[in-house]
Design a protein around this motif. Structure first.
Motif, PDB file in Angstrom:
ATOM      1  N   ARG A 102       0.871  -1.180   0.000  1.00 31.31           N
ATOM      2  CA  ARG A 102       0.000   0.000   0.000  1.00 31.31           C
ATOM      3  C   ARG A 102       0.906   1.228   0.000  1.00 31.31           C
ATOM      4  O   ARG A 102       1.845   1.312   0.810  1.00 31.31           O
ATOM      5  N   ILE A 103       0.647   2.127  -0.922  1.00 33.72           N
ATOM      6  CA  ILE A 103       1.498   3.313  -1.073  1.00 33.72           C
ATOM      7  C   ILE A 103       0.700   4.548  -0.668  1.00 33.72           C
ATOM      8  O   ILE A 103      -0.400   4.790  -1.193  1.00 33.72           O
ATOM      9  N   GLU A 104       1.244   5.315   0.288  1.00 34.95           N
ATOM     10  CA  GLU A 104       0.605   6.582   0.702  1.00 34.95           C
ATOM     11  C   GLU A 104       1.483   7.733   0.223  1.00 34.95           C
ATOM     12  O   GLU A 104       2.675   7.775   0.569  1.00 34.95           O
ATOM     13  N   LEU A 105       0.896   8.632  -0.584  1.00 36.75           N
ATOM     14  CA  LEU A 105       1.667   9.775  -1.096  1.00 36.75           C
ATOM     15  C   LEU A 105       1.134  11.048  -0.447  1.00 36.75           C
ATOM     16  O   LEU A 105      -0.078  11.272  -0.439  1.00 36.75           O
ATOM     17  N   THR A 106       2.036  11.865   0.086  1.00 38.64           N
ATOM     18  CA  THR A 106       1.639  13.148   0.686  1.00 38.64           C
ATOM     19  C   THR A 106       2.382  14.278  -0.018  1.00 38.64           C
ATOM     20  O   THR A 106       3.621  14.212  -0.159  1.00 38.64           O
ATOM     21  N   LEU A 107       1.632  15.279  -0.477  1.00 39.86           N
ATOM     22  CA  LEU A 107       2.243  16.403  -1.194  1.00 39.86           C
ATOM     23  C   LEU A 107       3.109  17.223  -0.233  1.00 39.86           C
ATOM     24  O   LEU A 107       2.701  17.509   0.890  1.00 39.86           O
ATOM     25  N   LEU A 108       4.333  17.571  -0.681  1.00 40.27           N
ATOM     26  CA  LEU A 108       5.224  18.430   0.124  1.00 40.27           C
ATOM     27  C   LEU A 108       5.441  19.732  -0.637  1.00 40.27           C
ATOM     28  O   LEU A 108       5.668  19.700  -1.858  1.00 40.27           O
ATOM     29  N   SER A 109       5.380  20.846   0.057  1.00 36.79           N
ATOM     30  CA  SER A 109       5.617  22.121  -0.652  1.00 36.79           C
ATOM     31  C   SER A 109       7.121  22.262  -0.932  1.00 36.79           C
ATOM     32  O   SER A 109       7.528  22.813  -1.952  1.00 36.79           O
ATOM     33  N   ASP A 110       7.950  21.658  -0.036  1.00 34.61           N
ATOM     34  CA  ASP A 110       9.405  21.700  -0.312  1.00 34.61           C
ATOM     35  C   ASP A 110       9.738  20.806  -1.502  1.00 34.61           C
ATOM     36  O   ASP A 110       9.106  19.784  -1.709  1.00 34.61           O
ATOM     37  N   ASP A 111      10.778  21.200  -2.200  1.00 34.66           N
ATOM     38  CA  ASP A 111      11.174  20.470  -3.409  1.00 34.66           C
ATOM     39  C   ASP A 111      12.034  19.258  -3.028  1.00 34.66           C
ATOM     40  O   ASP A 111      13.243  19.228  -3.261  1.00 34.66           O
ATOM     41  N   GLU A 112      11.363  18.231  -2.409  1.00 33.54           N
ATOM     42  CA  GLU A 112      12.154  17.058  -1.989  1.00 33.54           C
ATOM     43  C   GLU A 112      11.298  15.798  -2.084  1.00 33.54           C
ATOM     44  O   GLU A 112      10.066  15.866  -2.122  1.00 33.54           O
ATOM     45  N   ILE A 113      11.978  14.652  -2.123  1.00 32.18           N
ATOM     46  CA  ILE A 113      11.304  13.332  -2.146  1.00 32.18           C
ATOM     47  C   ILE A 113      11.733  12.595  -0.888  1.00 32.18           C
ATOM     48  O   ILE A 113      12.930  12.497  -0.598  1.00 32.18           O
TER      49      ILE A 113
END
Ligand SMILES: C[C@@](CO)(OP(=O)(O)O)[C@H](O)COP(=O)(O)OP(=O)(O)OC[C@H]1O[C@@H](n2ccc(N)nc2=O)[C@H](O)[C@@H]1O
Ligand SMILES: Nc1ncnc2c1ncn2[C@@H]1O[C@H](COP(=O)(O)OP(=O)(O)O)[C@@H](O)[C@H]1O
Length: 290
Positions: free
Chosen positions: A40-51
């Protein structure tokens, strides 16, 4: 903003390595299908330019070596995305098992960040980009059932197999896909009848599917790890309709029509392996974004 994606495992109903190519890969013909064992993959948007990548599993890297990280990085670079993403992986698929767990995670991230970053890419475009991450990723973008050729990136969708049970059993060892292909001696290899497998799928012929399972790589992994042969024997004795190693292994799967017999096979393997799963053959292209 948070997006959830399922990353199902795959099994190879047939895998034929034809010849070695100039680029060092093998030309293959593989019939693959998904089962209902998934990360199960949970993706959360980050305002910083990072992964960022996190997972509870100690067997997968939490940095740029993770295939899920590489999927986000690929789309970020290619489409000059300045937003970031945090990727949490709930790992349910055994690692280095021949079930494309890493490839499926990468494919799930491609689908998820495409929506999160509003890139508007089609499934075909995502599958083509996925082939830059690994040979199995194109198939994993779509899921379902397909004939994969080339390195594994050329996909011809096929009808889902008739519903049946799949018992998966992975011995406590990992296998490197690269080492298996490296040790493959094509002059002595077994070649499955891919055409007959495709025909059986098109007819929805369960016993035709069982009759035509085959894997060119199986002989190599069997030589390397006797546990694989022992699991195969155990499954046959417990009454499986078909038994085969998936991909480069070491996971072995049984195809079983009736749940009582699937339960019996599961129970007999449980005493032998720690990672045993009794799952349904999914095989259709379900919406994975739930
Ligand atoms: C063997 C299969 C069968 O479905 O699955 P797994 O056992 O990994 O699940 C796949 O083809 C694996 O795909 P994937 O795991 O993405 O492999 P890649 O990272 O692309 O390649 C790993 C290494 O395997 C060899 N390789 C892979 C694919 C191919 N068609 N020919 C090859 O010779 C190459 O040496 C390559 O460096
Ligand atoms: N998200 C991931 N899930 C699983 N393995 C990963 C992942 N990212 C990188 N890897 C690495 O890839 C290798 C196994 O990949 P995996 O897809 O699980 O095996 P297979 O290709 O045999 O199905 C391992 O060395 C593992 O450390």
């Amino acid at each position: 903003m948070q997006i959830l994606e399922k990353a199902p495992a795959k099994i190879n109903l047939s895998l034929d390595a034809l010849h070695k190519r100039a680029d060092g890969f093998h030309e293959v013909e593989m019939v693959m299908t998904t089962v209902d064992l998934a990360d199960r993959i949970e993706l959360t948007l980050l305002s910083d330019d990072e992964i960022k990548v996190e997972s509870e599993s100690r067997f997968v890297p939490n940095d740029e070596r993770n295939l899920a990280y590489r999927a986000a990085q690929l789309l970020k670079d290619r489409f000059r995305v300045t937003q970031g993403v945090k990727i949490f992986i709930e790992k349910n698929i055994p690692v280095a098992a021949g079930l494309a767990g890493g490839s499926s995670d990468a494919a799930a991230v491609l689908r998820g960040v495409n929506r999160m970053w509003g890139l508007g890419l089609s499934m075909d475009e995502l599958a083509e980009l996925g082939s830059e991450i690994g040979s199995d990723v194109s198939f994993c973008v779509y899921g379902g059932t397909a004939l994969a050729t080339g390195r594994g990136e050329k996909i011809q969708h096929l009808p889902a197999p008739p519903p049946c049970w799949v018992v998966l059993s992975k011995p406590t060892l990992g296998v490197s896909t690269q080492s298996v292909y490296k040790n493959l001696d094509l002059s002595a290899a077994q070649h499955p009848n891919t055409e007959a497998m495709v025909e059986a799928l098109k007819k929805g012929d369960y016993y035709g599917i069982c009759k035509n399972v085959g894997n060119t790589l199986e002989g190599v992994t069997l030589q390397m790890h006797e546990e694989v042969g022992q699991i195969k024997e155990q499954m046959k004795q417990a009454g499986a309709d078909a038994v085969l190693m998936s991909g480069s292994g070491p996971t072995v799967f049984s195809l079983v029509e009736h749940d009582a017999r699937a339960q019996r096979i599961y129970n007999s393997l449980k005493g032998f392996c720690t990672e045993v799963f009794m799952v349904r053959m999914l095989g259709y292209r379900e919406p994975l974004d739930k």
